[in-house]
Motif scaffolding. Sequence first.
Motif, PDB file in Angstrom:
ATOM      1  N   SER A 181       0.838  -1.200   0.000  1.00 39.92           N
ATOM      2  CA  SER A 181       0.000   0.000   0.000  1.00 39.92           C
ATOM      3  C   SER A 181       0.872   1.248   0.000  1.00 39.92           C
ATOM      4  O   SER A 181       1.887   1.308   0.701  1.00 39.92           O
ATOM      5  CB  SER A 181      -0.914   0.021   1.238  1.00 39.92           C
ATOM      6  N   ILE A 182       0.445   2.240  -0.777  1.00 35.59           N
ATOM      7  CA  ILE A 182       1.152   3.514  -0.834  1.00 35.59           C
ATOM      8  C   ILE A 182       0.143   4.650  -0.742  1.00 35.59           C
ATOM      9  O   ILE A 182      -1.057   4.451  -0.923  1.00 35.59           O
ATOM     10  CB  ILE A 182       1.981   3.651  -2.136  1.00 35.59           C
ATOM     11  N   ARG A 183       0.625   5.844  -0.477  1.00 33.40           N
ATOM     12  CA  ARG A 183      -0.250   7.011  -0.446  1.00 33.40           C
ATOM     13  C   ARG A 183      -0.543   7.462  -1.873  1.00 33.40           C
ATOM     14  O   ARG A 183       0.347   7.525  -2.724  1.00 33.40           O
ATOM     15  CB  ARG A 183       0.409   8.130   0.345  1.00 33.40           C
ATOM     16  N   SER A 184      -1.801   7.787  -2.133  1.00 39.57           N
ATOM     17  CA  SER A 184      -2.199   8.159  -3.496  1.00 39.57           C
ATOM     18  C   SER A 184      -1.500   9.424  -3.971  1.00 39.57           C
ATOM     19  O   SER A 184      -1.256   9.590  -5.170  1.00 39.57           O
ATOM     20  CB  SER A 184      -3.724   8.350  -3.560  1.00 39.57           C
ATOM     21  N   LEU A 185      -1.157  10.317  -3.048  1.00 37.59           N
ATOM     22  CA  LEU A 185      -0.483  11.562  -3.431  1.00 37.59           C
ATOM     23  C   LEU A 185       0.885  11.296  -4.047  1.00 37.59           C
ATOM     24  O   LEU A 185       1.390  12.114  -4.814  1.00 37.59           O
ATOM     25  CB  LEU A 185      -0.333  12.473  -2.212  1.00 37.59           C
ATOM     26  N   GLU A 186       1.480  10.165  -3.709  1.00 37.80           N
ATOM     27  CA  GLU A 186       2.800   9.825  -4.226  1.00 37.80           C
ATOM     28  C   GLU A 186       2.735   8.965  -5.487  1.00 37.80           C
ATOM     29  O   GLU A 186       3.756   8.678  -6.093  1.00 37.80           O
ATOM     30  CB  GLU A 186       3.605   9.097  -3.148  1.00 37.80           C
ATOM     31  N   ALA A 187       1.520   8.536  -5.841  1.00 32.05           N
ATOM     32  CA  ALA A 187       1.380   7.604  -6.961  1.00 32.05           C
ATOM     33  C   ALA A 187       1.628   8.293  -8.299  1.00 32.05           C
ATOM     34  O   ALA A 187       1.254   9.437  -8.514  1.00 32.05           O
ATOM     35  CB  ALA A 187      -0.014   6.992  -6.957  1.00 32.05           C
ATOM     36  N   ASN A 188       2.283   7.563  -9.170  1.00 33.95           N
ATOM     37  CA  ASN A 188       2.471   7.957 -10.562  1.00 33.95           C
ATOM     38  C   ASN A 188       2.629   6.669 -11.355  1.00 33.95           C
ATOM     39  O   ASN A 188       2.838   5.595 -10.768  1.00 33.95           O
ATOM     40  CB  ASN A 188       3.676   8.888 -10.715  1.00 33.95           C
ATOM     41  N   PRO A 189       2.508   6.708 -12.666  1.00 35.37           N
ATOM     42  CA  PRO A 189       2.562   5.464 -13.445  1.00 35.37           C
ATOM     43  C   PRO A 189       3.813   4.625 -13.187  1.00 35.37           C
ATOM     44  O   PRO A 189       3.728   3.394 -13.088  1.00 35.37           O
ATOM     45  CB  PRO A 189       2.510   5.966 -14.894  1.00 35.37           C
ATOM     46  N   ALA A 190       4.957   5.274 -13.043  1.00 32.70           N
ATOM     47  CA  ALA A 190       6.196   4.527 -12.821  1.00 32.70           C
ATOM     48  C   ALA A 190       6.179   3.826 -11.471  1.00 32.70           C
ATOM     49  O   ALA A 190       6.558   2.648 -11.357  1.00 32.70           O
ATOM     50  CB  ALA A 190       7.400   5.462 -12.917  1.00 32.70           C
ATOM     51  N   LEU A 191       5.739   4.537 -10.416  1.00 35.61           N
ATOM     52  CA  LEU A 191       5.708   3.940  -9.089  1.00 35.61           C
ATOM     53  C   LEU A 191       4.663   2.836  -9.014  1.00 35.61           C
ATOM     54  O   LEU A 191       4.897   1.794  -8.390  1.00 35.61           O
ATOM     55  CB  LEU A 191       5.411   5.013  -8.034  1.00 35.61           C
ATOM     56  N   GLU A 192       3.516   3.041  -9.663  1.00 35.49           N
ATOM     57  CA  GLU A 192       2.484   2.015  -9.658  1.00 35.49           C
ATOM     58  C   GLU A 192       2.975   0.742 -10.339  1.00 35.49           C
ATOM     59  O   GLU A 192       2.742  -0.370  -9.850  1.00 35.49           O
ATOM     60  CB  GLU A 192       1.221   2.539 -10.339  1.00 35.49           C
ATOM     61  N   ALA A 193       3.647   0.888 -11.462  1.00 41.26           N
ATOM     62  CA  ALA A 193       4.190  -0.274 -12.163  1.00 41.26           C
ATOM     63  C   ALA A 193       5.238  -0.974 -11.308  1.00 41.26           C
ATOM     64  O   ALA A 193       5.286  -2.206 -11.236  1.00 41.26           O
ATOM     65  CB  ALA A 193       4.785   0.147 -13.496  1.00 41.26           C
ATOM     66  N   ARG A 194       6.063  -0.189 -10.632  1.00 41.74           N
ATOM     67  CA  ARG A 194       7.094  -0.757  -9.761  1.00 41.74           C
ATOM     68  C   ARG A 194       6.464  -1.540  -8.613  1.00 41.74           C
ATOM     69  O   ARG A 194       6.903  -2.646  -8.292  1.00 41.74           O
ATOM     70  CB  ARG A 194       7.973   0.368  -9.220  1.00 41.74           C
TER      71      ARG A 194
END
Length: 261
Positions: free
Chosen positions: A226-239
């Motif tokens: 789980s991560i904070r949505s404010l930090e999410a971006n396509p690269a981080l989501e894929a990672r």
Amino acid sequence: MQTDKILAPAVTRASAVLDLLARTGRPVALAELAKTLQLPKSSLHVLCTTLEHLNLITRLDGGQMTLGPHVMMWANAFMARLDITQEFFASWDDMRVLPEETITLSVRDGAEVVYIACRNGKHPLGLQFHAGMRLPAVYTATGLAMLSTLPDASARKLLDGQAGGWPAPLTEHGLRDTASAITELQRIRQQRYSTDREGVRDGMYCFGAPVFDSRNPEAVAGVAVSIRSLEANPALEARAGHAIRKLADRLSERLGAVQAF
């Protein structure tokens, strides 16, 4: 063969009592048990006395009942059978991917998930996961990951047959019906990991994957980060998705699985 022809009514009623005590999470009186389960007090009294004798329930001084110590022995045996909780933590640490984020391990109980191991991360999510926590499977990353290993027809039957209908939403972002859930499960099979975007908690994204053993074609567990949505971006989501997929594969291998998701 008709299912109702092979079920033992006494065992079914005993299971219903234990399930209710587990879900409630507080002492429950006989009258409340009888009303909720729609069972006669007389037969329920005999049933609860038997469960008390077997240490499956504990009766408090006021007559209310809670789960008994023998249930923990079963829980410990189940955890030992899975034998993946320590491997879960060790493998994630060894991967050194998103080490400060929250990770969870859960199993599916019908249309719900039960968390059996959690490590809450250093970044606050507004939600503390804990072992024993239950949530509707359709709103969680681990639940969706495990449901995706069912055939569509089985998943549809399970979701349509939920007692009380579709579960109450936890946020404004969760799935709202079986049709949308089936579409999401098909997408998960293609992507090979699941995504919960604020379905459980506003501001929280979760990425999950199913874990298999050597005997079952369906997932026996699910893992998520789980991560904070404010930090999410396509690269981080894929990672995050690829990392949790790698962890699930490692745990599946540990359990002797031969199939790939």
